[in-house]
Scaffold this motif. Structure first.
Motif, PDB file in Angstrom:
ATOM      1  N   ASN A 229      97.815  37.329  92.511  1.00 17.68           N
ATOM      2  CA  ASN A 229      98.066  36.572  92.915  1.00 17.68           C
ATOM      3  C   ASN A 229      99.885  36.549  92.382  1.00 17.68           C
ATOM      4  O   ASN A 229      99.874  34.846  92.665  1.00 17.68           O
ATOM      5  CB  ASN A 229      97.258  35.701  92.468  1.00 17.68           C
ATOM      6  CG  ASN A 229      96.259  35.633  92.475  1.00 17.68           C
ATOM      7  OD1 ASN A 229      95.263  36.125  92.315  1.00 17.68           O
ATOM      8  ND2 ASN A 229      95.254  34.426  93.830  1.00 17.68           N
TER       9      ASN A 229
ATOM     10  N   THR B  76      91.735  28.970  96.567  1.00 23.24           N
ATOM     11  CA  THR B  76      92.220  30.642  96.208  1.00 23.24           C
ATOM     12  C   THR B  76      91.658  30.753  95.998  1.00 23.24           C
ATOM     13  O   THR B  76      91.075  32.209  95.790  1.00 23.24           O
ATOM     14  CB  THR B  76      93.651  30.082  95.749  1.00 23.24           C
ATOM     15  OG1 THR B  76      94.850  29.844  96.565  1.00 23.24           O
ATOM     16  CG2 THR B  76      93.868  32.000  95.520  1.00 23.24           C
ATOM     17  N   TYR B  77      91.405  30.191  94.225  1.00 24.69           N
ATOM     18  CA  TYR B  77      89.686  31.158  93.180  1.00 24.69           C
ATOM     19  C   TYR B  77      88.501  31.230  94.351  1.00 24.69           C
ATOM     20  O   TYR B  77      87.888  32.057  94.054  1.00 24.69           O
ATOM     21  CB  TYR B  77      89.739  30.462  92.490  1.00 24.69           C
ATOM     22  CG  TYR B  77      88.608  30.704  91.151  1.00 24.69           C
ATOM     23  CD1 TYR B  77      89.250  32.133  90.581  1.00 24.69           C
ATOM     24  CD2 TYR B  77      87.925  30.507  90.918  1.00 24.69           C
ATOM     25  CE1 TYR B  77      88.526  32.460  89.770  1.00 24.69           C
ATOM     26  CE2 TYR B  77      86.860  30.469  90.097  1.00 24.69           C
ATOM     27  CZ  TYR B  77      87.027  31.801  88.679  1.00 24.69           C
ATOM     28  OH  TYR B  77      85.510  32.617  88.425  1.00 24.69           O
ATOM     29  N   GLN B  78      87.527  30.094  94.816  1.00 25.77           N
ATOM     30  CA  GLN B  78      86.364  29.928  95.356  1.00 25.77           C
ATOM     31  C   GLN B  78      86.284  31.438  96.359  1.00 25.77           C
ATOM     32  O   GLN B  78      85.459  31.543  96.601  1.00 25.77           O
ATOM     33  CB  GLN B  78      86.584  28.678  95.139  1.00 25.77           C
ATOM     34  CG  GLN B  78      85.940  27.923  94.375  1.00 25.77           C
ATOM     35  CD  GLN B  78      86.299  25.937  94.625  1.00 25.77           C
ATOM     36  OE1 GLN B  78      85.604  26.028  95.771  1.00 25.77           O
ATOM     37  NE2 GLN B  78      85.718  25.617  93.477  1.00 25.77           N
ATOM     38  N   THR B  79      87.422  31.823  97.017  1.00 22.97           N
ATOM     39  CA  THR B  79      87.288  32.393  97.701  1.00 22.97           C
ATOM     40  C   THR B  79      87.030  33.767  97.619  1.00 22.97           C
ATOM     41  O   THR B  79      87.632  34.789  98.317  1.00 22.97           O
ATOM     42  CB  THR B  79      88.165  32.094  99.231  1.00 22.97           C
ATOM     43  OG1 THR B  79      89.929  32.313  98.364  1.00 22.97           O
ATOM     44  CG2 THR B  79      88.186  30.936 100.100  1.00 22.97           C
ATOM     45  N   GLY B  80      87.579  34.185  95.985  1.00 23.96           N
ATOM     46  CA  GLY B  80      87.809  34.855  95.889  1.00 23.96           C
ATOM     47  C   GLY B  80      88.392  36.050  96.066  1.00 23.96           C
ATOM     48  O   GLY B  80      89.615  37.529  95.180  1.00 23.96           O
ATOM     49  N   LYS B  81      89.890  35.065  96.265  1.00 26.15           N
ATOM     50  CA  LYS B  81      91.535  36.501  95.756  1.00 26.15           C
ATOM     51  C   LYS B  81      91.974  36.172  94.894  1.00 26.15           C
ATOM     52  O   LYS B  81      92.660  35.263  94.252  1.00 26.15           O
ATOM     53  CB  LYS B  81      92.487  35.507  97.164  1.00 26.15           C
ATOM     54  CG  LYS B  81      93.520  36.126  97.436  1.00 26.15           C
ATOM     55  CD  LYS B  81      94.629  35.205  98.125  1.00 26.15           C
ATOM     56  CE  LYS B  81      96.095  35.716  97.758  1.00 26.15           C
ATOM     57  NZ  LYS B  81      96.782  35.167  98.231  1.00 26.15           N
TER      58      LYS B  81
END
Length: 415
Positions: free
Chosen positions: A378, A333-338
C-alpha cells in the motif's frame, strides 16, 4: 351521514389524482387490467395518496372474488376462512397494513400465493424494503405512490364542489381552496374532510381563506417519526446545510423541532458538523457540541435557540468532505483485501527484540524521519486529498506538501 371523502371515493382510475405512473393510460396496473392478469403487488406511500382506493378499483375490475384482510386486527382464523374459498376458484386478497402481518400468518399464506391460488395486494405507509418480511416481499412487485401535490388537491376540491354529493350553494375563493390544500398535509381524504367542515360555517359570503382557518383549526402537519417522511426531512435538513442554504436549513430545522425529537436533531447536527464541514472549519465541531449540549440541558421550547445558532453557523460555513472521503477510501481499500503486513520496524514485538529498528520521530529535527509506515503493498496509497476552499485546509495542504518534500530529501540523504 357518511363523510364527504367516503361519498366521493373514486369509481374509476381517471378520478384518482397523482398516480398516472400506475393507473394512467400506460400504467402497469392499467396493463394488468387490460390483459386480465393481476400479479401480486404491494402499494406503499403516505396516507391519503390512494392506496386503498386503487386496490378496491383493481378488485372491482379484475373479475375475481376479493376479500379484505387487516394484518393489524384480523386473525389467522379469518384468513383460513378466506383461503378456504380457493377450493372453488382463485381469489384476490387486499391486505391492509401488510407490514404488521405476523410470521405464522405469512407462513400459512405463502404456499397459496406461490401456487397462484391467492393474489395479494398489500397496502402500507412504511417502506416495504425495510418493514415487510422478505418472504412476502420477494413474491410481490412493489409500487410506490407519489405524494399528492397541492395543485392535485385543489383539482379534487373543485370537482367535489361540482359533484352531486355536495348540497350547498357556497362559493370559494381560489385562495380558500389553496389554503385547504396546503393544510391537508398531502392527503386528499383530509382535504375533503376539511372542505366539509367549512360548509358548516353559516355565512352568505364567499368562503375565504380566513373563514377556512376558522373552520379547519390547526393545519395537518405532514410529520411522522415512524415513516419515511421523517427521514426525508432529516435528509433535506442535512442537504440544505451541505448546500449552504441557510433559509432552507432553518425551514427543515423548524419541521424537526415541531416533532420535538431533540435526540435525532442533535445526532444529525453532530454528523453534519464533521461529515460536511469537517476540516474546512475545524472549530465547528466543538461549537456544535456545545450548542447541542445546551439544547439538551434546557429542552424545548428554549432548545430551538442554540440549535438555530449552530445551524446558521454550519450553513454559512465553508464545506469540506475530505475527512469522510479519506476514511471511506481507506476502509474500502482494506475491506477489498488490498493490504499487506504491518512493517516490522513499527511492530512492538519486533522493536522489543531490536530497538534500533524503530526511529523515534521526536529524536529527529522537526519530528521527521526517513521511515515508512504503510504496508509495502500500500506504499503508494493516498487517501486524504485536501481542498483549498478554506484557509485551514489550504494550510493543511501546504503542510502536507512540505512534509512530503522533506521526507524525499531525507531519503536522498540516506542513500
Amino acid at each position: 351521514m357518511k363523510p364527504l371523502a367516503h361519498r366521493l371515493r373514486p369509481t374509476e382510475f381517471d378520478q384518482v389524482v397523482g398516480q398516472d405512473h400506475l393507473i394512467g393510460e400506460k400504467g402497469i396496473i392499467t396493463s394488468m387490467i387490460k390483459q386480465n392478469k393481476i400479479i401480486s403487488f404491494i402499494l406503499y406511500g403516505n396516507p391519503g395518496t390512494g392506496k386503498t382506493t386503487i386496490a378496491q378499483l383493481v378488485a372491482k375490475k379484475a373479475g375475481m372474488e376479493s376479500f379484505n384482510f387487516s394484518a393489524a386486527t384480523d386473525s389467522k382464523a379469518r384468513l383460513k376462512e378466506i383461503i378456504a374459498t380457493t377450493a372453488y376458484h382463485d381469489i384476490l386478497v387486499i391486505i391492509d397494513e401488510i407490514h404488521r402481518m405476523k410470521t405464522d400468518i405469512q407462513d400459512y399464506l405463502l404456499p397459496f400465493v406461490e401456487e397462484g391460488k391467492v393474489t395479494i395486494i398489500g397496502l402500507t405507509t412504511q417502506n416495504p424494503y425495510m418493514s415487510v418480511n422478505p418472504a412476502i416481499r420477494s413474491r410481490c412487485h412493489i409500487y410506490r405512490l407519489n405524494d399528492i401535490t397541492e395543485s392535485d388537491i385543489v383539482k379534487v376540491l373543485e370537482l367535489a364542489l361540482k359533484s352531486d354529493y355536495v348540497d350547498t350553494d357556497y362559493r370559494y375563493t381560489k385562495g380558500a381552496l389553496e389554503y385547504i390544500a396546503q393544510s391537508a398535509g398531502g392527503e386528499v381524504r383530509t382535504a375533503l374532510n376539511m372542505l366539509e367542515a367549512t360548509m358548516l360555517i353559516e355565512t352568505d359570503e364567499i368562503i375565504t381563506k380566513e373563514i377556512c382557518k376558522q373552520a379547519i383549526g390547526k393545519p395537518i402537519l405532514k410529520l411522522d417519526d415512524q415513516q419515511d417522511n421523517y427521514f426525508d426531512i432529516l435528509s433535506a435538513f442535512q442537504k440544505s446545510i451541505r448546500g449552504s442554504d441557510v433559509d432552507a436549513s432553518l425551514h427543515y430545522l423548524a419541521r424537526l423541532i415541531t416533532l420535538e425529537d431533540l435526540g435525532s436533531i442533535v445526532r444529525r447536527m453532530l454528523v453534519i458538523a464533521y461529515e460536511d464541514i469537517g476540516l474546512a472549519n475545524p472549530n465547528i465541531g466543538p461549537k456544535v457540541v456545545a450548542a447541542c449540549d445546551a439544547a439538551l440541558k434546557v429542552g424545548f421550547p428554549e432548545a430551538r435557540i442554540p440549535l438555530s445558532v449552530a445551524v446558521i453557523d454550519m450553513a454559512i460555513s465553508p464545506k469540506s468532505n475530505t475527512a469522510i472521503s479519506a476514511i471511506d477510501l481507506a476502509l474500502e481499500t482494506y475491506q477489498t483485501g488490498k493490504v499487506g503486513p504491518i512493517p516490522s520496524h513499527i511492530l512492538n514485538r519486533e522493536i522489543k527484540a531490536n530497538p534500533a529498528l524503530y526511529k523515534f520521530p521526536h529524536n529527529y529535527p522537526k519530528a521527521l524521519v526517513d521511515q515508512t509506515y504503510l504496508p509495502e503493498s500500500n506504499i503508494n496509497d493516498t487517501y486524504y486529498n485536501p481542498k483549498e476552499e478554506s484557509t485551514y485546509e489550504k494550510a493543511l495542504k501546504e503542510r502536507l506538501i512540505w512534509i512530503k518534500q522533506k521526507k524525499e530529501l531525507l531519503k536522498k540523504e540516506n542513500k
